[in-house]
Design a protein around this motif. Sequence first.
Motif, PDB file in Angstrom:
ATOM      1  N   ALA A 397       0.834  -1.207   0.000  1.00  0.00           N
ATOM      2  CA  ALA A 397       0.000   0.000   0.000  1.00  0.00           C
ATOM      3  C   ALA A 397       0.869   1.258   0.000  1.00  0.00           C
ATOM      4  CB  ALA A 397      -0.930  -0.011   1.207  1.00  0.00           C
ATOM      5  N   LEU A 398       1.946   1.272   0.777  1.00  0.00           N
ATOM      6  CA  LEU A 398       2.840   2.423   0.793  1.00  0.00           C
ATOM      7  C   LEU A 398       3.522   2.617  -0.557  1.00  0.00           C
ATOM      8  CD1 LEU A 398       4.429   1.978   4.333  1.00  0.00           C
ATOM      9  CD2 LEU A 398       3.089   3.960   3.589  1.00  0.00           C
ATOM     10  N   ALA A 399       3.957   1.529  -1.179  1.00  0.00           N
ATOM     11  CA  ALA A 399       4.581   1.619  -2.505  1.00  0.00           C
ATOM     12  C   ALA A 399       3.581   2.143  -3.534  1.00  0.00           C
ATOM     13  CB  ALA A 399       5.113   0.251  -2.926  1.00  0.00           C
ATOM     14  N   ARG A 400       2.354   1.687  -3.424  1.00  0.00           N
ATOM     15  CA  ARG A 400       1.306   2.127  -4.358  1.00  0.00           C
ATOM     16  C   ARG A 400       0.981   3.604  -4.141  1.00  0.00           C
ATOM     17  NH1 ARG A 400      -2.515  -2.587  -5.104  1.00  0.00           N
ATOM     18  NH2 ARG A 400      -0.825  -3.134  -6.537  1.00  0.00           N
ATOM     19  N   LEU A 401       0.989   4.041  -2.880  1.00  0.00           N
ATOM     20  CA  LEU A 401       0.753   5.453  -2.588  1.00  0.00           C
ATOM     21  C   LEU A 401       1.854   6.316  -3.197  1.00  0.00           C
ATOM     22  CD1 LEU A 401      -0.721   7.745  -1.100  1.00  0.00           C
ATOM     23  CD2 LEU A 401       0.607   7.171   0.941  1.00  0.00           C
ATOM     24  N   ASN A 402       3.076   5.888  -3.051  1.00  0.00           N
ATOM     25  CA  ASN A 402       4.208   6.634  -3.611  1.00  0.00           C
ATOM     26  C   ASN A 402       4.086   6.747  -5.128  1.00  0.00           C
ATOM     27  OD1 ASN A 402       6.799   7.934  -3.261  1.00  0.00           O
ATOM     28  ND2 ASN A 402       7.686   6.149  -4.263  1.00  0.00           N
ATOM     29  N   ARG A 403       3.725   5.646  -5.754  1.00  0.00           N
ATOM     30  CA  ARG A 403       3.562   5.664  -7.215  1.00  0.00           C
ATOM     31  C   ARG A 403       2.409   6.568  -7.634  1.00  0.00           C
ATOM     32  NH1 ARG A 403      -0.867   3.918 -10.174  1.00  0.00           N
ATOM     33  NH2 ARG A 403      -0.944   1.926  -9.089  1.00  0.00           N
ATOM     34  N   ALA A 404       1.280   6.484  -6.936  1.00  0.00           N
ATOM     35  CA  ALA A 404       0.102   7.281  -7.295  1.00  0.00           C
ATOM     36  C   ALA A 404       0.348   8.777  -7.094  1.00  0.00           C
ATOM     37  CB  ALA A 404      -1.099   6.828  -6.465  1.00  0.00           C
ATOM     38  N   LEU A 405       1.042   9.135  -6.024  1.00  0.00           N
ATOM     39  CA  LEU A 405       1.372  10.543  -5.805  1.00  0.00           C
ATOM     40  C   LEU A 405       2.240  11.080  -6.938  1.00  0.00           C
ATOM     41  CD1 LEU A 405       2.111  10.477  -1.966  1.00  0.00           C
ATOM     42  CD2 LEU A 405       0.330  11.855  -3.078  1.00  0.00           C
ATOM     43  N   GLY A 406       3.113  10.226  -7.465  1.00  0.00           N
ATOM     44  CA  GLY A 406       3.961  10.639  -8.582  1.00  0.00           C
ATOM     45  C   GLY A 406       3.183  10.865  -9.864  1.00  0.00           C
ATOM     46  N   GLU A 407       2.055  10.190 -10.023  1.00  0.00           N
ATOM     47  CA  GLU A 407       1.217  10.360 -11.213  1.00  0.00           C
ATOM     48  C   GLU A 407       0.287  11.565 -11.125  1.00  0.00           C
ATOM     49  OE1 GLU A 407      -1.042   6.911 -12.210  1.00  0.00           O
ATOM     50  OE2 GLU A 407       0.677   5.565 -12.119  1.00  0.00           O
ATOM     51  N   LEU A 408      -0.049  11.969  -9.908  1.00  0.00           N
ATOM     52  CA  LEU A 408      -1.036  13.019  -9.711  1.00  0.00           C
ATOM     53  C   LEU A 408      -0.528  14.367 -10.216  1.00  0.00           C
ATOM     54  CD1 LEU A 408      -3.679  14.132  -8.435  1.00  0.00           C
ATOM     55  CD2 LEU A 408      -2.423  14.306  -6.268  1.00  0.00           C
ATOM     56  N   ILE A 409      -1.374  15.059 -10.967  1.00  0.00           N
ATOM     57  CA  ILE A 409      -1.063  16.415 -11.436  1.00  0.00           C
ATOM     58  C   ILE A 409      -2.185  17.350 -10.998  1.00  0.00           C
ATOM     59  CG2 ILE A 409      -0.733  17.921 -13.433  1.00  0.00           C
ATOM     60  CD1 ILE A 409       0.367  15.468 -14.943  1.00  0.00           C
ATOM     61  N   VAL A 410      -1.847  18.376 -10.231  1.00  0.00           N
ATOM     62  CA  VAL A 410      -2.779  19.456  -9.891  1.00  0.00           C
ATOM     63  C   VAL A 410      -2.005  20.754 -10.075  1.00  0.00           C
ATOM     64  CG1 VAL A 410      -4.324  20.466  -8.176  1.00  0.00           C
ATOM     65  CG2 VAL A 410      -3.942  17.995  -8.176  1.00  0.00           C
ATOM     66  N   ASP A 411      -2.161  21.384 -11.232  1.00  0.00           N
ATOM     67  CA  ASP A 411      -1.430  22.611 -11.543  1.00  0.00           C
ATOM     68  C   ASP A 411      -2.333  23.830 -11.392  1.00  0.00           C
ATOM     69  OD1 ASP A 411       0.844  21.209 -12.082  1.00  0.00           O
ATOM     70  OD2 ASP A 411       0.631  21.283 -14.271  1.00  0.00           O
ATOM     71  N   GLY A 412      -1.712  24.957 -11.105  1.00  0.00           N
ATOM     72  CA  GLY A 412      -2.440  26.214 -10.967  1.00  0.00           C
ATOM     73  C   GLY A 412      -2.578  26.682  -9.539  1.00  0.00           C
ATOM     74  N   ILE A 413      -2.429  25.777  -8.601  1.00  0.00           N
ATOM     75  CA  ILE A 413      -2.505  26.108  -7.183  1.00  0.00           C
ATOM     76  C   ILE A 413      -1.426  25.324  -6.426  1.00  0.00           C
ATOM     77  CG2 ILE A 413      -5.000  26.576  -7.221  1.00  0.00           C
ATOM     78  CD1 ILE A 413      -5.295  23.750  -5.861  1.00  0.00           C
ATOM     79  N   ASP A 414      -1.189  25.718  -5.197  1.00  0.00           N
ATOM     80  CA  ASP A 414      -0.339  24.924  -4.315  1.00  0.00           C
ATOM     81  C   ASP A 414      -1.188  23.900  -3.584  1.00  0.00           C
ATOM     82  OD1 ASP A 414       1.908  26.351  -4.994  1.00  0.00           O
ATOM     83  OD2 ASP A 414       1.793  27.705  -3.280  1.00  0.00           O
ATOM     84  N   THR A 415      -0.607  22.736  -3.317  1.00  0.00           N
ATOM     85  CA  THR A 415      -1.308  21.698  -2.564  1.00  0.00           C
ATOM     86  C   THR A 415      -0.367  21.098  -1.522  1.00  0.00           C
ATOM     87  OG1 THR A 415      -0.702  19.749  -3.885  1.00  0.00           O
ATOM     88  CG2 THR A 415      -2.544  21.101  -4.693  1.00  0.00           C
ATOM     89  N   THR A 416      -0.906  20.215  -0.717  1.00  0.00           N
ATOM     90  CA  THR A 416      -0.101  19.538   0.312  1.00  0.00           C
ATOM     91  C   THR A 416       0.539  18.250  -0.192  1.00  0.00           C
ATOM     92  OG1 THR A 416      -2.179  18.543   1.100  1.00  0.00           O
ATOM     93  CG2 THR A 416      -1.369  20.488   2.278  1.00  0.00           C
ATOM     94  N   VAL A 417       0.515  18.002  -1.492  1.00  0.00           N
ATOM     95  CA  VAL A 417       1.133  16.795  -2.042  1.00  0.00           C
ATOM     96  C   VAL A 417       2.614  16.676  -1.662  1.00  0.00           C
ATOM     97  CG1 VAL A 417       1.833  15.652  -4.197  1.00  0.00           C
ATOM     98  CG2 VAL A 417      -0.516  16.439  -3.900  1.00  0.00           C
ATOM     99  N   PRO A 418       3.400  17.765  -1.705  1.00  0.00           N
ATOM    100  CA  PRO A 418       4.818  17.622  -1.310  1.00  0.00           C
ATOM    101  C   PRO A 418       5.011  17.105   0.113  1.00  0.00           C
ATOM    102  CG  PRO A 418       4.486  19.686  -2.491  1.00  0.00           C
ATOM    103  CD  PRO A 418       3.127  19.114  -2.246  1.00  0.00           C
TER     104      PRO A 418
END
Length: 450
Positions: A397-418
């Motif tokens: 699950a942790l490995a999958r979370l890391n991979r999914a976060l790397g795929e996520l794109i939310v441009d135009g605003i700042d988010t807590t993804v980092p």
Amino acid sequence: MFNKILIANRGEIALRVIRAAREMGIASVAVHSTADSDAMHVRMADESVCIGPPSGTESYLSIPAIMAACEVTGAEAIHPGYGFLSENAQFVQIVQDHGLTFIGPTAEHIRIMGDKITAKDTMKELGVPCVPGSDGGVPTLDEARSLAADMGYPVIVKATAGGGGRGMKVAQSAADLDMAFQTARSEAKAAFGNDEVYIEKYLTTPRHIEIQVFGDGKGRAVHLGERDCSLQRRHQKVFEEAPGPSISTDDRARIGQICADAVARINYAGAGTIEFLYEKGEFYFIEMNTRLQVEHPVTEGIFGVDLVREQIRVAAGLPMSFSQDDLQINGHAIEVRINAERLPNFSPCPGKISAYHAPGGLGVRMDSALYDGYSIPPYYDSLIAKLIVHGRDRTEALARLNRALGELIVDGIDTTVPLFHALLEEVDIHKGDYNIHWLERWLETNMADA
């Protein structure tokens, strides 16, 4: 079964309910403020009704506007989601008085659990373990000093009508108590219109464990294991997982059965969550949320059930579709809450989404109302998405979370993804070795000058 339900909420939770209703063949009605006229839940619903201006007080919290929307659309039931009116006993009573169905518990149960002291007293009577503390509100500083001395420091002063971390202050010693008591009362008065506070023993290294319960309102109830929500900032959860990495099979069965028995005895109907502090093998009740939780998807992930569908079924008078024996844990699930916030201060960051791409693949779920070109309004909670992953075990699950976060794109605003990218670099996170204070301390060290 209902023909049409109204969702008295917005954003991703409104979409969540609309999707469940559609699978059940039930028409949905979205309500929205003028600021949300182009929101995804409005686009996805079968019907929509504007209920007021941008301010939540004049729209999503306006009981007359929501009741009027039910009348003009012919909705038979109301699903409150979470937040807004979901735990407002007066609203539930009005819904029932108008011959409509509230998809959730009774007004009485919401009232009981909405007051922290009454809830604690009720849970004690039902055999649920509680944190040592005052037997009721503490009206004076002298009484607070006496109780704290008997209890032993540290102690925590809490608003009886509190929530979201407001009206809560810790006193590490007698020297801190005067300020903690006065500040908690002031915050409680400002936030809730009620300055009553109570005092509890403050546990130094607890985890935040919550038990998902579900009742049919007729004396039958089950538990769906626990969620660990210990990674918090200012008492706000940011990372939730199930099952809890610190909970043994025996402890899970023990506390789960205690909780299921408790809600069965009061004929509780629908979804609820009983929250505990967990330290050294012991559970201590802190509150019960009489609604669906933001983090309910991790429970759905490991049990393969649709909690919203079940809420609708029970509200319609149907029996629960599963028994306790049917509920067997499968794998591990994690949810991270993605907010439109600018790090390191976590200041709100509304704005227009210039590009959005949701991650996918096996074991990945994205609950969000975002789309390319959507302008996030500044009037509401900053939560914009929940990324949920499921794996055969916690490592996957942790490995999958890391991979999914790397795929996520939310441009135009700042988010807590980092923040989550950084957390996944930490050994303690991979070991599951953290408590409710871990994240605050980590942030002080790692993001103070970011």
